[in-house]
Design an enzyme around this catalytic site. Structure first.
Site, PDB file in Angstrom:
ATOM      1  N   HIS A  11      -3.142  -0.763  -7.680  1.00 41.87           N
ATOM      2  CA  HIS A  11      -4.107  -0.129  -6.923  1.00 41.87           C
ATOM      3  C   HIS A  11      -3.467   0.207  -5.538  1.00 41.87           C
ATOM      4  O   HIS A  11      -2.520  -0.225  -5.026  1.00 41.87           O
ATOM      5  CB  HIS A  11      -5.430  -0.961  -6.904  1.00 41.87           C
ATOM      6  CG  HIS A  11      -5.255  -2.057  -6.000  1.00 41.87           C
ATOM      7  ND1 HIS A  11      -4.743  -3.252  -6.638  1.00 41.87           N
ATOM      8  CD2 HIS A  11      -6.122  -2.372  -5.108  1.00 41.87           C
ATOM      9  CE1 HIS A  11      -4.754  -4.440  -5.760  1.00 41.87           C
ATOM     10  NE2 HIS A  11      -5.720  -3.710  -4.689  1.00 41.87           N
ATOM     11  N   HIS A  62      -4.488  -0.496  -2.164  1.00 46.30           N
ATOM     12  CA  HIS A  62      -4.775  -1.444  -0.996  1.00 46.30           C
ATOM     13  C   HIS A  62      -2.996  -1.641  -0.298  1.00 46.30           C
ATOM     14  O   HIS A  62      -2.287  -1.874  -0.902  1.00 46.30           O
ATOM     15  CB  HIS A  62      -5.189  -2.840  -1.206  1.00 46.30           C
ATOM     16  CG  HIS A  62      -6.933  -2.247  -1.569  1.00 46.30           C
ATOM     17  ND1 HIS A  62      -7.551  -3.413  -2.032  1.00 46.30           N
ATOM     18  CD2 HIS A  62      -7.550  -1.112  -1.281  1.00 46.30           C
ATOM     19  CE1 HIS A  62      -8.908  -2.833  -2.000  1.00 46.30           C
ATOM     20  NE2 HIS A  62      -8.960  -1.768  -1.515  1.00 46.30           N
ATOM     21  N   ASP A  80      -1.651  -4.112   1.019  1.00 52.35           N
ATOM     22  CA  ASP A  80      -1.018  -5.262   0.580  1.00 52.35           C
ATOM     23  C   ASP A  80      -0.414  -5.275  -0.647  1.00 52.35           C
ATOM     24  O   ASP A  80       0.288  -6.315  -1.165  1.00 52.35           O
ATOM     25  CB  ASP A  80      -1.787  -6.712   0.932  1.00 52.35           C
ATOM     26  CG  ASP A  80      -3.014  -6.932   0.015  1.00 52.35           C
ATOM     27  OD1 ASP A  80      -3.618  -5.809  -0.367  1.00 52.35           O
ATOM     28  OD2 ASP A  80      -3.245  -7.757  -0.480  1.00 52.35           O
ATOM     29  N   HIS A  89     -12.899  -3.183  -8.197  1.00 54.91           N
ATOM     30  CA  HIS A  89     -12.164  -3.603  -6.994  1.00 54.91           C
ATOM     31  C   HIS A  89     -11.858  -2.328  -6.235  1.00 54.91           C
ATOM     32  O   HIS A  89     -12.562  -2.126  -5.042  1.00 54.91           O
ATOM     33  CB  HIS A  89     -11.090  -4.483  -7.142  1.00 54.91           C
ATOM     34  CG  HIS A  89     -10.295  -4.766  -5.737  1.00 54.91           C
ATOM     35  ND1 HIS A  89     -10.815  -5.733  -4.956  1.00 54.91           N
ATOM     36  CD2 HIS A  89      -9.170  -4.428  -5.162  1.00 54.91           C
ATOM     37  CE1 HIS A  89      -9.857  -6.033  -3.986  1.00 54.91           C
ATOM     38  NE2 HIS A  89      -8.932  -5.410  -4.150  1.00 54.91           N
ATOM     39  N   ASP A 116      -5.813  -6.997  -8.463  1.00 51.13           N
ATOM     40  CA  ASP A 116      -6.927  -7.619  -7.934  1.00 51.13           C
ATOM     41  C   ASP A 116      -8.184  -7.547  -8.541  1.00 51.13           C
ATOM     42  O   ASP A 116      -9.445  -7.704  -8.303  1.00 51.13           O
ATOM     43  CB  ASP A 116      -7.198  -7.162  -6.422  1.00 51.13           C
ATOM     44  CG  ASP A 116      -6.337  -7.733  -5.516  1.00 51.13           C
ATOM     45  OD1 ASP A 116      -5.408  -8.350  -5.978  1.00 51.13           O
ATOM     46  OD2 ASP A 116      -6.235  -7.232  -4.586  1.00 51.13           O
TER      47      ASP A 116
END
Length: 259
Positions: A56, A58, A60, A112, A133
């Site tokens: 995904h 994000h 991080d 998420h 996540d």
């Protein structure tokens, strides 16, 4: 066979490193930081990074992608429904990805984030799941974009995979997740035992992953929404009846957000 190791990043992230020693090729999952991967490659100069798998968008999880791609020429695979830097191959639900001689099935797991995907391989023994996540050890990701119904459905798809599947999530959240699990099911002896085991591992600064789906079904409240003990706890906490597993999940997730 491939070997899978964790490259720690930031404060609690893991970048998963998949290694094919016969061909000295490797792949990484969710490299939020290029530095740990480049350090490993510097120590293994005969190895080539061939693939980068992204779950995904994000930062991080994608922050190191462009630097790694520029320095190694690795192919970047990622979800079709999200903006992924440097992506070469856009992946939708049920796509197949060939990496290090293995076929990975792509599973769409919105919740998420809306475009989140997981990678599952049944050709290893035991099977392996890289779930980003979505599913954590003893927990699940926050709902930043999706709905409780979406996340519950996503977790049920993952829970339907073989029980011996090894679960490679991307954060060291296991101990805090188990504290919550104990609050949900204080009489669950599997949770109590796992909490003790994980406490010892973390005290020794050891990783608590991977998990297995069998263990998650025994100790992860977000996979136990049909259990009477879990439903009764949420009904009691909310002061109302939660008629469906997805409603129980919503209550659990809201509680965990402020736990």
């Amino acid at each position: 066979m491939i070997q899978i190791d964790a490259l720690p990043a930031f404060t609690d992230n893991y970048i998963w490193l998949l290694q094919d020693s016969a061909k000295q090729r490797c792949a990484v999952v969710d490299p939020g930081d290029a530095a740990p991967v480049l350090a490993w490659l510097e120590c293994h100069p005969d190895w080539k990074l061939s693939d980068i798998l992204i779950t995904h968008h994000h930062h991080d999880h994608v922050g190191g992608v462009e630097q790694l791609k520029a320095q190694t020429g690795a192919t970047v695979w990622g979800p079709a429904r999200e903006r992924i830097p440097g992506r070469d191959q856009a992946l939708d639900d049920n796509a197949s990805v060939g990496v290090l001689g293995l076929d990975f099935q792509v599973i769409a797991v919105p919740g998420h984030t809306l475009g989140h995907i997981a990678y599952y391989c049944s050709q290893t023994s035991p099977p392996v799941l890289f779930c980003g996540d979505t599913l954590f050890a003893a927990g699940c990701g926050r709902l930043f974009e999706g709905t409780p119904e979406q996340m519950h459905h996503s977790l049920q798809r993952l829970a339907a995979l073989p029980a011996d599947t090894r679960v490679y999530c991307t954060h060291e959240y296991t101990l805090s997740n188990l504290r919550f699990a104990k609050a949900v099911e204080p009489e669950n002896q599997h949770i109590s035992q796992r909490f003790d085991d994980v406490t010892q591992l973390r005290a020794a600064d050891r990783i608590t992953l991977p998990s297995t789906l069998a263990l998650e079904k025994l100790t992860n409240p977000f996979l136990r929404t049909t259990e009477t003990s879990v439903k009764e706890k949420i009904d009691e906490r909310n002061g109302l009846r939660n008629p469906t597993p997805s409603a129980v999940f919503a209550g659990l997730r809201a509680w965990k957000d402020t736990f």
